[in-house]
Design a protein around this motif. Sequence first.
Motif, mmCIF file in Angstrom:
data_model
loop_
_atom_site.group_PDB
_atom_site.id
_atom_site.type_symbol
_atom_site.label_atom_id
_atom_site.label_comp_id
_atom_site.label_asym_id
_atom_site.label_seq_id
_atom_site.Cartn_x
_atom_site.Cartn_y
_atom_site.Cartn_z
ATOM 1 N N HIS A 198 0.741 -1.310 0.082
ATOM 2 C CA HIS A 198 -0.040 -0.031 0.124
ATOM 3 C C HIS A 198 0.990 1.323 0.033
ATOM 4 N N MET A 199 1.910 1.246 0.826
ATOM 5 C CA MET A 199 2.620 2.462 0.672
ATOM 6 C C MET A 199 3.346 2.673 -0.764
ATOM 7 N N MET A 200 3.792 1.760 -1.296
ATOM 8 C CA MET A 200 4.279 1.891 -2.890
ATOM 9 C C MET A 200 3.228 2.215 -3.680
ATOM 10 N N THR A 201 2.191 1.902 -3.664
ATOM 11 C CA THR A 201 1.163 2.219 -4.372
ATOM 12 C C THR A 201 0.358 3.397 -4.205
ATOM 13 N N PHE A 202 0.268 3.649 -2.960
ATOM 14 C CA PHE A 202 -0.918 4.841 -2.686
ATOM 15 C C PHE A 202 -0.043 5.826 -1.896
ATOM 16 N N ALA A 203 0.999 5.654 -1.388
ATOM 17 C CA ALA A 203 1.396 6.913 -0.308
ATOM 18 C C ALA A 203 1.481 8.098 -0.906
ATOM 19 N N GLU A 204 2.391 8.128 -2.079
ATOM 20 C CA GLU A 204 2.568 9.294 -2.850
ATOM 21 C C GLU A 204 1.266 10.025 -3.392
ATOM 22 N N ARG A 205 0.412 9.062 -3.950
ATOM 23 C CA ARG A 205 -0.987 9.713 -4.463
ATOM 24 C C ARG A 205 -1.757 10.431 -3.390
ATOM 25 N N VAL A 206 -1.741 9.881 -2.150
ATOM 26 C CA VAL A 206 -2.564 10.846 -0.892
ATOM 27 C C VAL A 206 -1.712 11.403 -0.312
ATOM 28 N N GLU A 207 -0.679 11.649 -0.691
ATOM 29 C CA GLU A 207 0.500 12.889 -0.260
ATOM 30 C C GLU A 207 0.873 12.523 1.390
ATOM 31 N N LEU A 208 1.043 11.324 1.651
ATOM 32 C CA LEU A 208 1.609 11.124 2.988
ATOM 33 C C LEU A 208 2.908 11.488 2.996
ATOM 34 N N THR A 209 3.599 12.270 4.025
ATOM 35 C CA THR A 209 4.834 12.796 4.169
ATOM 36 C C THR A 209 5.578 11.724 4.773
ATOM 37 N N ARG A 210 6.940 12.059 4.890
ATOM 38 C CA ARG A 210 7.936 10.772 5.385
ATOM 39 C C ARG A 210 7.512 10.723 6.902
ATOM 40 N N GLU A 211 7.322 11.858 7.561
ATOM 41 C CA GLU A 211 6.826 11.683 8.789
ATOM 42 C C GLU A 211 5.749 11.039 9.189
ATOM 43 N N GLN A 212 4.718 11.476 8.331
ATOM 44 C CA GLN A 212 3.469 10.644 8.701
ATOM 45 C C GLN A 212 3.715 9.268 8.401
ATOM 46 N N ALA A 213 4.479 8.810 7.369
ATOM 47 C CA ALA A 213 4.428 7.240 7.093
ATOM 48 C C ALA A 213 5.232 6.702 8.363
ATOM 49 N N MET A 214 6.338 7.280 8.776
ATOM 50 C CA MET A 214 7.028 7.070 9.881
ATOM 51 C C MET A 214 6.157 6.769 11.240
ATOM 52 N N SER A 215 5.562 7.925 11.591
ATOM 53 C CA SER A 215 4.403 7.882 12.547
ATOM 54 C C SER A 215 3.327 6.611 12.567
ATOM 55 N N LEU A 216 2.878 6.494 11.346
ATOM 56 C CA LEU A 216 1.995 5.270 11.248
ATOM 57 C C LEU A 216 2.548 3.982 11.624
ATOM 58 N N VAL A 217 3.866 4.057 11.732
ATOM 59 C CA VAL A 217 4.696 2.582 11.870
ATOM 60 C C VAL A 217 5.186 2.660 13.150
ATOM 61 N N HIS A 218 5.948 3.685 13.710
ATOM 62 C CA HIS A 218 6.418 3.854 15.035
ATOM 63 C C HIS A 218 6.007 4.914 15.832
ATOM 64 N N GLY A 219 4.967 5.835 15.354
ATOM 65 C CA GLY A 219 4.776 6.686 16.396
ATOM 66 C C GLY A 219 3.045 6.704 16.436
ATOM 67 N N GLY A 220 2.363 7.707 16.989
ATOM 68 C CA GLY A 220 0.972 7.646 17.253
ATOM 69 C C GLY A 220 0.021 9.156 16.822
ATOM 70 N N PRO A 221 -0.969 9.278 16.893
ATOM 71 C CA PRO A 221 -1.713 10.393 16.528
ATOM 72 C C PRO A 221 -1.369 11.679 17.278
ATOM 73 N N GLY A 222 -0.381 11.633 18.245
ATOM 74 C CA GLY A 222 -0.207 12.925 19.225
ATOM 75 C C GLY A 222 1.159 13.557 18.443
ATOM 76 N N ASP A 223 1.621 12.931 17.358
ATOM 77 C CA ASP A 223 2.732 13.319 16.749
ATOM 78 C C ASP A 223 2.501 14.525 16.109
ATOM 79 N N PRO A 224 3.477 15.438 16.012
ATOM 80 C CA PRO A 224 3.109 16.662 15.238
ATOM 81 C C PRO A 224 2.943 16.872 13.984
ATOM 82 N N CYS A 225 3.103 15.805 13.140
ATOM 83 C CA CYS A 225 3.097 15.599 11.784
ATOM 84 C C CYS A 225 1.569 15.464 11.499
#
Length: 221
Positions: A85-112
Motif C-alpha cells: 500500500h505504501m508503494m502504490t498509494f502513499a505518494e498519491r495521497v500525499e503522505l509525508t515521510r514523517e507521517q509514514a514513519m508515525s503510522l509505523v512507529h508513532g501515534g496520533p499525537g505526533d506533530p505531523c
Amino acid sequence: MSRIALLEPPYTDQAGALLARMMPGDAQPIGLFRMFARNLSMAGAMHGWGRYELGRQLTLTMREREIVIDRTCARCGCEYEWGVHMMTFAERVELTREQAMSLVHGGPGDPCWTSEPERLLILAVDMLHERSDIDDALWARLASVFDDLQLLDLLLLCGWYHAVSFAARTARIPHEPGTPRFSHFTEVPDDHTGEETLPAAARADTTRHIPDTPLAFGGSQ
C-alpha cells in the motif's frame, strides 16, 4: 518462503481470469493474490468485497482509507501488505515521510498530524486493535466528525485489513520487489523539512501508479 505455495504460471483459465480481475491493467499478480487463488471459491468471494473497500463507493476519502490501512497493517506487524500500500498509494495521497514513519512507529499525537479527523482515525484503529472495541468517549469524538456510513466503513475496513494482515503475515508471503520496509522509516534526516516526498523505495514506478484503479482485490472499476 511462503508457508502456502503461491500459484505459478501457467495458470488455469479460471485462475488466470480471476487474477487478471484482481490486478490493475496488465500488471502481474502479487504474491498475496496468487496465494488466495489457491482457493478459487474463497478468492472469488473476497474479490467483490475488496473492490468495495478500495473503490469509489467507500465513504472515506482515499487518504483516510490509506491511513486506516497503513496503521492497521503496521499494528498487525504486516510489513508485506503495508509495503504494497505504501508503494502504490502513499505518494498519491500525499503522505509525508514523517507521517509514514508515525503510522509505523508513532501515534496520533505526533506533530505531523494536524488534521483532527486523521488523528481520530489513528486512535480508532489503535483502540480496535487493542480492545476489539471503541469506548464511548472516542466514539463520541468520531461521531462528531464522521457520519454513520463513514463509521461503518471505518470499522469494516479496519477489520478487513486485520484479516489480510493475518493471512499475509502467517503465510510468510515474500515481499514484493521494490516495496518499502518498516526500517526505511526509522529516522528523519537532520535537514528534513517535512515536505519532501517519501524515499525511493516507497514511491511506485509508473507501472504501479494507475490513477483511480484499486489494488488488493480491486481490479478495474
